[in-house]
Design an enzyme around this catalytic site. Structure first.
Site, mmCIF file in Angstrom:
data_model
loop_
_atom_site.group_PDB
_atom_site.id
_atom_site.type_symbol
_atom_site.label_atom_id
_atom_site.label_comp_id
_atom_site.label_asym_id
_atom_site.label_seq_id
_atom_site.Cartn_x
_atom_site.Cartn_y
_atom_site.Cartn_z
ATOM 1 C CB SER A 48 -22.773 3.444 -4.423
ATOM 2 O OG SER A 48 -22.515 3.161 -3.097
ATOM 3 C CB SER A 87 -16.477 3.415 -4.308
ATOM 4 O OG SER A 87 -15.829 2.444 -3.681
ATOM 5 N N GLY A 88 -18.001 3.606 -1.177
ATOM 6 C CA GLY A 88 -17.797 3.468 0.299
ATOM 7 C C GLY A 88 -16.215 2.978 0.522
ATOM 8 C CB SER A 89 -14.383 0.011 0.032
ATOM 9 O OG SER A 89 -14.553 -0.295 -1.480
ATOM 10 N N GLY A 90 -13.950 2.715 -1.575
ATOM 11 C CA GLY A 90 -12.947 3.409 -2.353
ATOM 12 C C GLY A 90 -12.092 2.469 -3.373
ATOM 13 C CD GLU A 91 -9.013 0.275 -2.538
ATOM 14 O OE1 GLU A 91 -8.518 0.128 -3.605
ATOM 15 O OE2 GLU A 91 -8.234 1.335 -1.762
ATOM 16 C CB THR A 92 -15.917 -0.282 -6.121
ATOM 17 O OG1 THR A 92 -16.474 -0.119 -4.964
ATOM 18 C CG2 THR A 92 -16.730 -1.295 -6.769
ATOM 19 C CD GLU A 163 -25.523 0.743 -0.204
ATOM 20 O OE1 GLU A 163 -24.683 -0.064 -0.610
ATOM 21 O OE2 GLU A 163 -26.507 0.375 0.191
#
Length: 196
Positions: A48, A87-92, A163
Protein backbone atom coordinates in the site's frame (compact mmCIF):
# COMPACT_ATOMS: atom_id res chain seq x y z
CA UNK A 1 0.17 -20.81 -16.80
CA UNK A 2 -3.51 -21.50 -16.08
CA UNK A 3 -3.21 -20.23 -12.49
CA UNK A 4 -1.41 -17.11 -13.63
CA UNK A 5 -4.16 -16.28 -16.15
CA UNK A 6 -6.84 -16.98 -13.54
CA UNK A 7 -5.03 -14.75 -11.06
CA UNK A 8 -4.80 -11.88 -13.55
CA UNK A 9 -8.50 -12.25 -14.36
CA UNK A 10 -9.40 -12.25 -10.63
CA UNK A 11 -7.40 -9.04 -10.11
CA UNK A 12 -8.99 -7.35 -13.12
CA UNK A 13 -12.45 -8.43 -11.97
CA UNK A 14 -11.83 -6.92 -8.54
CA UNK A 15 -10.84 -3.63 -10.18
CA UNK A 16 -13.99 -3.70 -12.33
CA UNK A 17 -16.16 -4.56 -9.30
CA UNK A 18 -14.58 -1.72 -7.28
CA UNK A 19 -16.00 0.84 -9.72
CA UNK A 20 -19.51 0.30 -8.35
CA UNK A 21 -18.38 1.47 -4.88
CA UNK A 22 -16.92 4.74 -6.12
CA UNK A 23 -18.75 7.72 -4.65
CA UNK A 24 -18.52 10.85 -6.81
CA UNK A 25 -19.08 13.20 -3.87
CA UNK A 26 -16.33 11.52 -1.83
CA UNK A 27 -13.93 11.69 -4.78
CA UNK A 28 -14.68 15.39 -5.32
CA UNK A 29 -14.15 16.05 -1.58
CA UNK A 30 -10.80 14.22 -1.77
CA UNK A 31 -9.71 16.31 -4.74
CA UNK A 32 -10.79 19.59 -3.11
CA UNK A 33 -8.74 18.81 0.00
CA UNK A 34 -5.72 17.81 -2.10
CA UNK A 35 -5.92 20.90 -4.29
CA UNK A 36 -6.33 23.27 -1.33
CA UNK A 37 -3.54 21.73 0.78
CA UNK A 38 -0.20 23.46 1.21
CA UNK A 39 1.52 20.06 1.35
CA UNK A 40 0.19 16.58 0.66
CA UNK A 41 1.67 13.71 2.66
CA UNK A 42 1.06 10.08 1.71
CA UNK A 43 1.49 6.94 3.78
CA UNK A 44 0.84 3.24 3.55
CA UNK A 45 2.54 0.10 4.83
CA UNK A 46 4.15 -2.44 2.54
CA UNK A 47 2.61 -2.61 -0.92
CA UNK A 48 0.00 0.00 0.00
CA UNK A 49 2.98 2.24 0.66
CA UNK A 50 4.22 1.62 -2.87
CA UNK A 51 0.83 2.72 -4.23
CA UNK A 52 1.09 5.84 -2.03
CA UNK A 53 4.58 6.61 -3.38
CA UNK A 54 3.38 6.25 -6.97
CA UNK A 55 0.59 8.74 -6.24
CA UNK A 56 2.99 11.19 -4.54
CA UNK A 57 5.16 11.07 -7.65
CA UNK A 58 2.24 12.00 -9.88
CA UNK A 59 1.20 14.81 -7.51
CA UNK A 60 4.73 16.18 -7.85
CA UNK A 61 4.44 15.90 -11.64
CA UNK A 62 1.26 17.99 -11.35
CA UNK A 63 3.26 20.67 -9.56
CA UNK A 64 1.77 19.94 -6.13
CA UNK A 65 3.92 19.79 -3.01
CA UNK A 66 3.90 16.11 -2.01
CA UNK A 67 5.87 14.06 0.51
CA UNK A 68 6.11 10.41 1.52
CA UNK A 69 5.88 9.85 5.28
CA UNK A 70 9.12 8.38 6.59
CA UNK A 71 11.39 9.76 3.89
CA UNK A 72 14.30 11.85 5.16
CA UNK A 73 13.22 14.97 3.24
CA UNK A 74 9.65 14.99 4.57
CA UNK A 75 8.98 18.10 6.69
CA UNK A 76 6.64 18.47 9.66
CA UNK A 77 2.92 18.41 8.93
CA UNK A 78 0.86 21.47 9.84
CA UNK A 79 -2.62 22.92 9.64
CA UNK A 80 -3.32 23.58 5.98
CA UNK A 81 -1.66 20.30 4.96
CA UNK A 82 -3.30 16.93 4.38
CA UNK A 83 -2.30 13.30 4.64
CA UNK A 84 -3.55 10.46 2.45
CA UNK A 85 -3.46 7.28 4.54
CA UNK A 86 -3.87 3.96 2.73
CA UNK A 87 -4.82 0.85 4.70
CA UNK A 88 -7.11 -1.93 3.53
CA UNK A 89 -8.10 -2.87 7.07
CA UNK A 90 -7.95 0.70 8.36
CA UNK A 91 -6.25 -0.71 11.46
CA UNK A 92 -2.55 -0.77 10.51
CA UNK A 93 -0.85 0.68 13.61
CA UNK A 94 1.72 2.89 11.89
CA UNK A 95 -0.86 4.30 9.47
CA UNK A 96 -3.48 5.00 12.14
CA UNK A 97 -0.77 6.60 14.30
CA UNK A 98 0.33 8.90 11.44
CA UNK A 99 -3.30 9.87 10.86
CA UNK A 100 -3.80 10.67 14.58
CA UNK A 101 -0.66 12.82 14.71
CA UNK A 102 -1.72 14.65 11.55
CA UNK A 103 -5.22 15.26 12.90
CA UNK A 104 -3.83 16.54 16.21
CA UNK A 105 -1.64 19.01 14.30
CA UNK A 106 -4.63 20.39 12.41
CA UNK A 107 -4.05 18.65 9.06
CA UNK A 108 -6.86 17.03 7.06
CA UNK A 109 -6.89 13.23 6.93
CA UNK A 110 -7.87 11.39 3.74
CA UNK A 111 -8.47 7.64 4.10
CA UNK A 112 -8.35 5.04 1.35
CA UNK A 113 -9.65 1.81 2.92
CA UNK A 114 -11.98 -1.15 2.50
CA UNK A 115 -13.43 -0.47 5.97
CA UNK A 116 -14.83 3.06 6.41
CA UNK A 117 -15.92 2.22 10.00
CA UNK A 118 -12.31 1.36 10.99
CA UNK A 119 -10.04 3.38 13.29
CA UNK A 120 -8.58 5.13 10.25
CA UNK A 121 -12.04 5.83 8.86
CA UNK A 122 -13.11 7.41 12.16
CA UNK A 123 -10.16 9.82 12.03
CA UNK A 124 -10.73 10.81 8.40
CA UNK A 125 -12.12 14.07 7.08
CA UNK A 126 -12.87 12.27 3.81
CA UNK A 127 -13.02 8.55 3.05
CA UNK A 128 -12.94 6.64 -0.18
CA UNK A 129 -13.83 2.99 0.04
CA UNK A 130 -11.76 0.83 -2.26
CA UNK A 131 -13.23 -2.64 -2.14
CA UNK A 132 -10.65 -5.36 -2.28
CA UNK A 133 -9.79 -8.46 -0.34
CA UNK A 134 -7.48 -7.46 2.48
CA UNK A 135 -5.14 -9.46 4.72
CA UNK A 136 -7.83 -9.33 7.42
CA UNK A 137 -10.04 -11.58 5.33
CA UNK A 138 -7.41 -14.28 4.88
CA UNK A 139 -8.27 -15.97 8.18
CA UNK A 140 -11.98 -15.28 8.34
CA UNK A 141 -14.43 -18.13 8.97
CA UNK A 142 -15.99 -17.95 5.51
CA UNK A 143 -12.81 -19.34 3.91
CA UNK A 144 -14.26 -22.86 3.55
CA UNK A 145 -17.55 -21.54 2.12
CA UNK A 146 -15.64 -19.52 -0.51
CA UNK A 147 -13.57 -22.57 -1.47
CA UNK A 148 -16.68 -24.77 -1.85
CA UNK A 149 -18.30 -22.14 -4.11
CA UNK A 150 -15.15 -22.01 -6.24
CA UNK A 151 -14.11 -18.53 -5.09
CA UNK A 152 -10.39 -19.19 -4.88
CA UNK A 153 -9.22 -16.01 -3.24
CA UNK A 154 -5.70 -17.44 -3.07
CA UNK A 155 -5.44 -16.19 -6.66
CA UNK A 156 -5.05 -12.74 -5.08
CA UNK A 157 -3.00 -13.49 -1.96
CA UNK A 158 -3.08 -11.28 1.13
CA UNK A 159 -3.87 -7.66 0.19
CA UNK A 160 -3.14 -7.92 -3.56
CA UNK A 161 -6.67 -7.02 -4.67
CA UNK A 162 -6.82 -3.94 -2.42
CA UNK A 163 -3.31 -2.75 -3.25
CA UNK A 164 -3.64 -3.01 -7.02
CA UNK A 165 -7.15 -1.56 -7.01
CA UNK A 166 -5.84 1.37 -4.94
CA UNK A 167 -3.02 1.95 -7.43
CA UNK A 168 -5.43 1.94 -10.37
CA UNK A 169 -7.92 4.15 -8.49
CA UNK A 170 -5.24 6.73 -7.62
CA UNK A 171 -3.98 6.80 -11.21
CA UNK A 172 -7.56 7.46 -12.29
CA UNK A 173 -7.74 10.31 -9.77
CA UNK A 174 -4.58 11.79 -11.32
CA UNK A 175 -6.50 12.10 -14.61
CA UNK A 176 -9.32 13.92 -12.80
CA UNK A 177 -6.82 16.24 -11.10
CA UNK A 178 -5.11 16.93 -14.44
CA UNK A 179 -8.47 17.93 -15.88
CA UNK A 180 -9.39 20.15 -12.90
CA UNK A 181 -6.00 21.86 -13.00
CA UNK A 182 -5.96 22.26 -16.79
CA UNK A 183 -2.74 20.24 -17.04
CA UNK A 184 -1.57 18.15 -19.96
CA UNK A 185 0.77 15.20 -20.19
CA UNK A 186 3.38 17.67 -21.47
CA UNK A 187 3.10 19.59 -18.16
CA UNK A 188 3.68 16.40 -16.21
CA UNK A 189 6.60 15.38 -18.40
CA UNK A 190 8.30 18.72 -17.78
CA UNK A 191 8.60 17.78 -14.09
CA UNK A 192 9.61 14.16 -14.68
CA UNK A 193 13.08 13.29 -13.43
CA UNK A 194 15.95 13.61 -15.91
CA UNK A 195 18.51 12.12 -13.51
CA UNK A 196 18.09 8.50 -14.59
Amino acid sequence: MKLMKSSIEAILQNIRDAEEFLDENAINEFMEIILSANNIFVTGAGRSGLAAKAFAMRLMHLGLSSYVVGETISPAIYEGDCILAISGSGETNTIVSAAKISKNRGAKVLALTSFPESSLGQLADAIIMVKGRTKVEVDDENYLKRQIKGNYTSLTPLGTAFELTSLVFLDGMVCELMNKMGKTEKDLKSRHTVLE
